[in-house]
Design a protein around this motif. Structure first.
Motif, short mmCIF file in Angstrom:
data_model
loop_
_atom_site.label_atom_id
_atom_site.label_comp_id
_atom_site.label_asym_id
_atom_site.label_seq_id
_atom_site.Cartn_x
_atom_site.Cartn_y
_atom_site.Cartn_z
N ASN A 62 0.83 -1.21 0.00
CA ASN A 62 0.00 0.00 0.00
C ASN A 62 0.87 1.26 0.00
OD1 ASN A 62 -2.41 -1.43 0.05
ND2 ASN A 62 -2.68 -1.26 2.27
N ILE A 63 1.89 1.27 0.85
CA ILE A 63 2.76 2.44 0.94
C ILE A 63 3.49 2.67 -0.38
CG2 ILE A 63 4.78 3.42 2.09
CD1 ILE A 63 3.86 1.91 4.64
N LEU A 64 4.02 1.61 -0.98
CA LEU A 64 4.71 1.74 -2.26
C LEU A 64 3.77 2.28 -3.33
CD1 LEU A 64 6.82 -1.55 -2.37
CD2 LEU A 64 7.73 0.78 -2.28
N PHE A 65 2.55 1.75 -3.36
CA PHE A 65 1.58 2.17 -4.37
C PHE A 65 1.18 3.63 -4.17
CE2 PHE A 65 -3.00 2.73 -5.31
CZ PHE A 65 -2.93 2.70 -6.69
N VAL A 66 0.89 4.02 -2.94
CA VAL A 66 0.49 5.41 -2.66
C VAL A 66 1.63 6.36 -2.99
CG1 VAL A 66 -0.08 7.03 -0.81
CG2 VAL A 66 -1.28 4.84 -0.98
N ARG A 67 2.84 6.00 -2.63
CA ARG A 67 4.00 6.83 -2.97
C ARG A 67 4.10 7.02 -4.48
NH1 ARG A 67 9.01 5.43 -4.83
NH2 ARG A 67 10.68 6.97 -4.46
N GLN A 68 3.95 5.94 -5.23
CA GLN A 68 4.04 6.00 -6.69
C GLN A 68 2.96 6.91 -7.28
OE1 GLN A 68 4.26 2.19 -8.97
NE2 GLN A 68 2.34 2.90 -9.86
N GLU A 69 1.74 6.76 -6.80
CA GLU A 69 0.63 7.55 -7.36
C GLU A 69 0.74 9.03 -6.97
OE1 GLU A 69 -1.83 6.35 -9.53
OE2 GLU A 69 -0.29 4.79 -9.56
N LEU A 70 1.11 9.31 -5.74
CA LEU A 70 1.18 10.70 -5.31
C LEU A 70 2.35 11.44 -5.94
CD1 LEU A 70 0.16 10.52 -1.54
CD2 LEU A 70 -1.26 11.03 -3.53
N ARG A 71 3.41 10.72 -6.26
CA ARG A 71 4.54 11.36 -6.96
C ARG A 71 4.08 11.94 -8.30
NH1 ARG A 71 9.77 7.70 -7.48
NH2 ARG A 71 10.69 9.69 -8.11
N LYS A 72 3.13 11.28 -8.95
CA LYS A 72 2.61 11.78 -10.22
C LYS A 72 1.75 13.02 -10.02
CE LYS A 72 2.13 6.99 -11.84
NZ LYS A 72 1.14 5.96 -12.24
N GLN A 73 0.95 13.01 -8.96
CA GLN A 73 -0.02 14.08 -8.74
C GLN A 73 0.59 15.29 -8.04
OE1 GLN A 73 -3.90 12.94 -7.27
NE2 GLN A 73 -3.61 10.82 -7.90
N TYR A 74 1.63 15.06 -7.26
CA TYR A 74 2.23 16.14 -6.47
C TYR A 74 3.75 16.15 -6.69
CZ TYR A 74 -2.30 16.17 -4.15
OH TYR A 74 -3.65 16.25 -3.88
N PRO A 75 4.19 16.62 -7.87
CA PRO A 75 5.61 16.57 -8.19
C PRO A 75 6.48 17.46 -7.31
CG PRO A 75 4.40 17.80 -9.85
CD PRO A 75 3.38 17.17 -8.98
N ARG A 76 5.89 18.40 -6.57
CA ARG A 76 6.69 19.28 -5.72
C ARG A 76 6.82 18.73 -4.29
NH1 ARG A 76 4.53 23.86 -4.64
NH2 ARG A 76 2.49 23.60 -5.61
N VAL A 77 6.42 17.49 -4.09
CA VAL A 77 6.63 16.83 -2.80
C VAL A 77 7.76 15.82 -2.97
CG1 VAL A 77 5.60 15.37 -1.02
CG2 VAL A 77 4.21 17.12 -2.15
N ASP A 78 8.68 15.80 -2.01
CA ASP A 78 9.83 14.90 -2.08
C ASP A 78 9.45 13.54 -1.50
OD1 ASP A 78 12.22 13.60 -2.07
OD2 ASP A 78 13.23 14.95 -0.66
N PHE A 79 9.12 12.60 -2.36
CA PHE A 79 8.76 11.25 -1.94
C PHE A 79 9.96 10.31 -1.93
CE2 PHE A 79 4.62 12.90 -3.20
CZ PHE A 79 3.82 12.45 -2.16
N GLY A 80 11.16 10.85 -2.08
CA GLY A 80 12.34 10.02 -2.07
C GLY A 80 12.98 9.89 -0.70
N GLN A 81 12.52 10.71 0.26
CA GLN A 81 13.08 10.71 1.61
C GLN A 81 11.92 10.67 2.61
OE1 GLN A 81 16.56 10.97 2.28
NE2 GLN A 81 16.73 10.58 0.10
N LEU A 82 11.24 9.54 2.70
CA LEU A 82 10.00 9.46 3.45
C LEU A 82 10.20 9.52 4.96
CD1 LEU A 82 8.20 6.53 1.56
CD2 LEU A 82 7.66 8.98 1.39
N LEU A 83 9.21 10.12 5.61
CA LEU A 83 9.00 9.95 7.04
C LEU A 83 7.83 8.98 7.18
CD1 LEU A 83 9.03 10.60 10.12
CD2 LEU A 83 7.53 12.54 9.58
N LEU A 84 8.04 7.88 7.88
CA LEU A 84 6.98 6.91 8.14
C LEU A 84 6.55 7.03 9.59
CD1 LEU A 84 8.36 3.70 6.38
CD2 LEU A 84 6.87 5.47 5.42
N VAL A 85 5.25 7.13 9.82
CA VAL A 85 4.69 7.19 11.17
C VAL A 85 3.62 6.11 11.27
CG1 VAL A 85 3.54 8.60 12.91
CG2 VAL A 85 5.09 9.68 11.27
#
Length: 226
Positions: free
Chosen positions: A101-124
């Motif tokens: 789920n996390i991998l999929f959400v990261r992949q999809e949100l990277r497309k929709q929000y290119p100004r968010v850095d999804f390469g250095q995640l904080l996981l909570v």
């Protein structure tokens, strides 16, 4: 940053590879400018919880400069989590689904929000959601900068300096043997473990008292500022 400064949104993403809907609640600054680049945080609820029940944590993360995606991991059609057998064995498929789920959400949100850095995640993650976060951090360490465990108890923590880990521990639950790093390992890897004597395991969500929320958020903010 006050409540009015946080924008809320929701998505029902569909993973065609797994034929699965993945609901996501988004929290980010309403004053997000066109040139601002935000850090990404993925929040995972405890078992039986919902992705909108941790807004006190999510809003604090927004105040620290994060774009927060809170994932709904369990769906009404999912089988109940196993309660018989060694948790690290019988619950592993549930955590693996969380990792997907996390991998999929990261992949999809990277497309929709290119100004968010999804390469250095904080996981909570709280409880079972924290176990998912720990498994993700072990399987994909290059994608994770920090992890915050809200009293996760089953999946062993990474023994490494990257990602950095903070664990908030309740007063009524203990982790399984081998989950938490030893004091020597905590010093070696920079793992932070904070005991919350006035907070129970099931208090670590929006149902916490204002004092409990303030304590948790202050510890998280201090960890993120290091």
């Amino acid at each position: 940053m006050g409540p009015a400064d946080v924008r809320l949104d929701s998505l029902a993403l569909f993973d065609s590879a797994r034929q699965r809907v993945v609901p996501v609640a988004l929290y980010f600054s309403s004053g997000w400018g066109p040139k601002t680049r935000l850090k990404a945080a993925i929040l995972s609820h405890g078992y039986g919880g919902t992705n909108t029940a941790y807004s006190c944590i999510a809003r604090n993360l927004v105040a620290q400069g994060y774009f927060v995606a809170s994932i709904q991991h369990e769906l009404p059609t999912d089988e109940p989590i196993p309660t018989v057998g060694p948790p690290q064995v019988v619950r592993r498929p549930n955590w693996e689904r969380g990792v997907q789920n996390i991998l999929f959400v990261r992949q999809e949100l990277r497309k929709q929000y290119p100004r968010v850095d999804f390469g250095q995640l904080l996981l909570v993650g709280h409880s079972n959601g924290g176990d998912m976060a720990m498994l993700f951090a072990q399987e994909h360490p290059a994608l994770v900068r920090r992890v915050v465990s809200l009293d996760s108890r089953r999946m062993p923590f990474p023994r490494a300096r990257r990602p950095r880990v903070l664990s908030l521990r309740s007063s009524d639950q203990v982790a399984d043997p081998g989950v938490l790093p030893t004091p020597a390992e905590q010093r070696r890897f920079g793992t932070a473990v904070a005991q919350l004597p006035a907070t129970l395991h099931n208090d670590m969500w929006d149902g916490a008292t204002p004092a409990q929320q303030q304590e948790m958020n202050a510890l998280i903010a201090r960890f993120l500022a290091r």
